[in-house]
Design an enzyme around this catalytic site. Sequence first.
Site, PDB file in Angstrom:
ATOM      1  N   GLY A   1      39.623  84.405  38.650  1.00 24.55           N
ATOM      2  CA  GLY A   1      40.960  84.918  38.947  1.00 24.55           C
ATOM      3  C   GLY A   1      41.896  84.709  37.772  1.00 24.55           C
ATOM      4  O   GLY A   1      41.451  84.519  36.642  1.00 24.55           O
TER       5      GLY A   1
ATOM      6  N   GLY B   1      41.520  90.537  29.084  1.00 24.98           N
ATOM      7  CA  GLY B   1      40.128  90.231  28.736  1.00 24.98           C
ATOM      8  C   GLY B   1      39.196  90.518  29.910  1.00 24.98           C
ATOM      9  O   GLY B   1      38.133  91.128  29.739  1.00 24.98           O
ATOM     10  N   HIS B   2      39.617  90.076  31.116  1.00 29.19           N
ATOM     11  CA  HIS B   2      38.807  90.361  32.309  1.00 29.19           C
ATOM     12  C   HIS B   2      38.742  91.865  32.561  1.00 29.19           C
ATOM     13  O   HIS B   2      37.697  92.414  32.919  1.00 29.19           O
ATOM     14  CB  HIS B   2      39.414  89.703  33.555  1.00 29.19           C
ATOM     15  CG  HIS B   2      39.480  88.211  33.490  1.00 29.19           C
ATOM     16  ND1 HIS B   2      40.665  87.522  33.349  1.00 29.19           N
ATOM     17  CD2 HIS B   2      38.499  87.276  33.550  1.00 29.19           C
ATOM     18  CE1 HIS B   2      40.407  86.226  33.337  1.00 29.19           C
ATOM     19  NE2 HIS B   2      39.114  86.048  33.450  1.00 29.19           N
TER      20      HIS B   2
ATOM     21  N   GLN C   1      32.497  73.216  38.517  1.00 26.58           N
ATOM     22  CA  GLN C   1      32.527  73.221  37.057  1.00 26.58           C
ATOM     23  C   GLN C   1      33.748  72.493  36.484  1.00 26.58           C
ATOM     24  O   GLN C   1      33.984  72.521  35.284  1.00 26.58           O
ATOM     25  CB  GLN C   1      32.436  74.649  36.510  1.00 26.58           C
ATOM     26  CG  GLN C   1      33.618  75.551  36.802  1.00 26.58           C
ATOM     27  CD  GLN C   1      33.302  77.002  36.449  1.00 26.58           C
ATOM     28  OE1 GLN C   1      32.564  77.670  37.144  1.00 26.58           O
ATOM     29  NE2 GLN C   1      33.867  77.504  35.349  1.00 26.58           N
TER      30      GLN C   1
ATOM     31  N   GLY D   1      31.998  87.584  29.141  1.00 23.59           N
ATOM     32  CA  GLY D   1      32.753  87.732  27.898  1.00 23.59           C
ATOM     33  C   GLY D   1      32.173  86.886  26.776  1.00 23.59           C
ATOM     34  O   GLY D   1      31.696  85.774  27.004  1.00 23.59           O
TER      35      GLY D   1
ATOM     36  N   LYS E   1      33.970  85.602  24.618  1.00 28.57           N
ATOM     37  CA  LYS E   1      34.951  84.533  24.370  1.00 28.57           C
ATOM     38  C   LYS E   1      34.328  83.175  24.700  1.00 28.57           C
ATOM     39  O   LYS E   1      34.467  82.217  23.964  1.00 28.57           O
ATOM     40  CB  LYS E   1      36.194  84.796  25.223  1.00 28.57           C
ATOM     41  CG  LYS E   1      37.087  83.613  25.461  1.00 28.57           C
ATOM     42  CD  LYS E   1      38.069  83.477  24.341  1.00 28.57           C
ATOM     43  CE  LYS E   1      39.089  82.377  24.476  1.00 28.57           C
ATOM     44  NZ  LYS E   1      38.917  81.389  25.464  1.00 28.57           N
TER      45      LYS E   1
ATOM     46  N   GLN F   1      28.862  79.693  27.196  1.00 28.47           N
ATOM     47  CA  GLN F   1      28.568  80.047  28.598  1.00 28.47           C
ATOM     48  C   GLN F   1      27.618  81.248  28.639  1.00 28.47           C
ATOM     49  O   GLN F   1      26.651  81.270  29.410  1.00 28.47           O
ATOM     50  CB  GLN F   1      29.868  80.366  29.330  1.00 28.47           C
ATOM     51  CG  GLN F   1      29.664  80.986  30.702  1.00 28.47           C
ATOM     52  CD  GLN F   1      30.961  81.120  31.477  1.00 28.47           C
ATOM     53  OE1 GLN F   1      31.459  80.152  32.001  1.00 28.47           O
ATOM     54  NE2 GLN F   1      31.511  82.327  31.552  1.00 28.47           N
TER      55      GLN F   1
ATOM     56  N   VAL G   1      38.771  89.848  23.713  1.00 29.41           N
ATOM     57  CA  VAL G   1      39.977  90.644  23.466  1.00 29.41           C
ATOM     58  C   VAL G   1      41.035  89.709  22.896  1.00 29.41           C
ATOM     59  O   VAL G   1      41.208  88.582  23.365  1.00 29.41           O
ATOM     60  CB  VAL G   1      40.498  91.272  24.782  1.00 29.41           C
ATOM     61  CG1 VAL G   1      41.761  92.102  24.529  1.00 29.41           C
ATOM     62  CG2 VAL G   1      39.417  92.144  25.419  1.00 29.41           C
TER      63      VAL G   1
HETATM   64  O1  PAF Z   1      33.952  82.287  32.994  1.00 30.70           O
HETATM   65  C1  PAF Z   1      34.366  82.020  34.128  1.00 30.70           C
HETATM   66  O2  PAF Z   1      35.444  82.457  34.539  1.00 30.70           O
HETATM   67  C2  PAF Z   1      33.529  81.107  35.022  1.00 30.70           C
HETATM   68  O3  PAF Z   1      32.920  80.111  34.292  1.00 30.70           O
HETATM   69  C3  PAF Z   1      32.531  81.883  35.874  1.00 30.70           C
HETATM   70  C4  PAF Z   1      31.474  82.574  35.029  1.00 30.70           C
HETATM   71  C5  PAF Z   1      33.252  82.910  36.732  1.00 30.70           C
HETATM   72  C6  PAF Z   1      31.801  80.912  36.816  1.00 30.70           C
HETATM   73  O4  PAF Z   1      32.685  80.253  37.653  1.00 30.70           O
END
Ligand code: PAF
Length: 302
Positions: free
Chosen positions: A40, A45-46, A70, A161, A163, A167, A190
Amino acid sequence: MTTAAGPTLARTRAELDAALAAPVVARRERHARAVVMTMGALHAGHLSLVRHARTLADRVVVTIFVNPLQFGAGEDLSRYPRDLEGDLALLTGEGLLGPADVVFAPTPEVVYPDGDPWVRVSAGALGETLEGAVRPGHFDGVLTVVLKLLHLTRPDVALFGRKDAQQLAAVRRMVRDLDVPVEVVGVPLVRDADGLALSSRNAYLTADERARALALPRALRAGEQAAAGGAAAGEVLAATRDVLTDAGLDAVDYVVLVDPDDFTPVADDRAGEAVLALAARVGTTRLIDNTAVVLGRTGGGA
Ligand code: PAF
């Protein structure tokens, strides 16, 4: 819940399953369904991930879930920005998502019905280096929820991404190591007009901190230029660090050149692609940024 021209909003597993079962007009041969996972607080970028997904799939599923797993002990899960209505407005604006698409915004109880999961994914060595070293357990938490969301949404393609390059590498590695049947696509990061990489954390920066944070993209550009001129890995790193030092950024966690696949440091005589990545704190906000470089070019020039 469905709006006339917008996507279906699913809050439960049953609502998600019903939305995914609804027929979709197939326009593409390969990818029927794409997923973009987010926590959210959406920004451009999203939206670029969603736009990219739109080009690949007939149905785009966007997940919005702030994953408690996380967040580390010192990280404020409750402070993480949440604005579902604002996120939905962004996703439906400019016709980005249509009636065939789905926004899955579950609560922690929906994702983790038995509470904290006993069985989790381990990111292995990738979870212990760089971001993983600073945030122990972070990538295990990320991979655990990513795998669950892949199971729940069952996409053909999942977009992440660049970015968050570490990950992305960890997700790719999980998919390879565990034979997860999905194609992972990395989407370029972005930047704002001033060069700062878009991040939900930028909202925490004061005007003065933001000005200082611009040293990060400047440092990466210096590294890129050094690499384009044929500099070896050590010289690229030095050129990058110099900019951060000149800018007075003393809370630099790391500046590294790593292999894009496993995030291990590259040798000084490396030739080929590498990720130049850095992390630094500006005020109380920790920022990460990276760029792809090609090492071992001879003869100089970009
Ligand atoms: O990059 C993120 O926003 C989070 O790490 C993800 C991949 C949605 C997992 O919670």
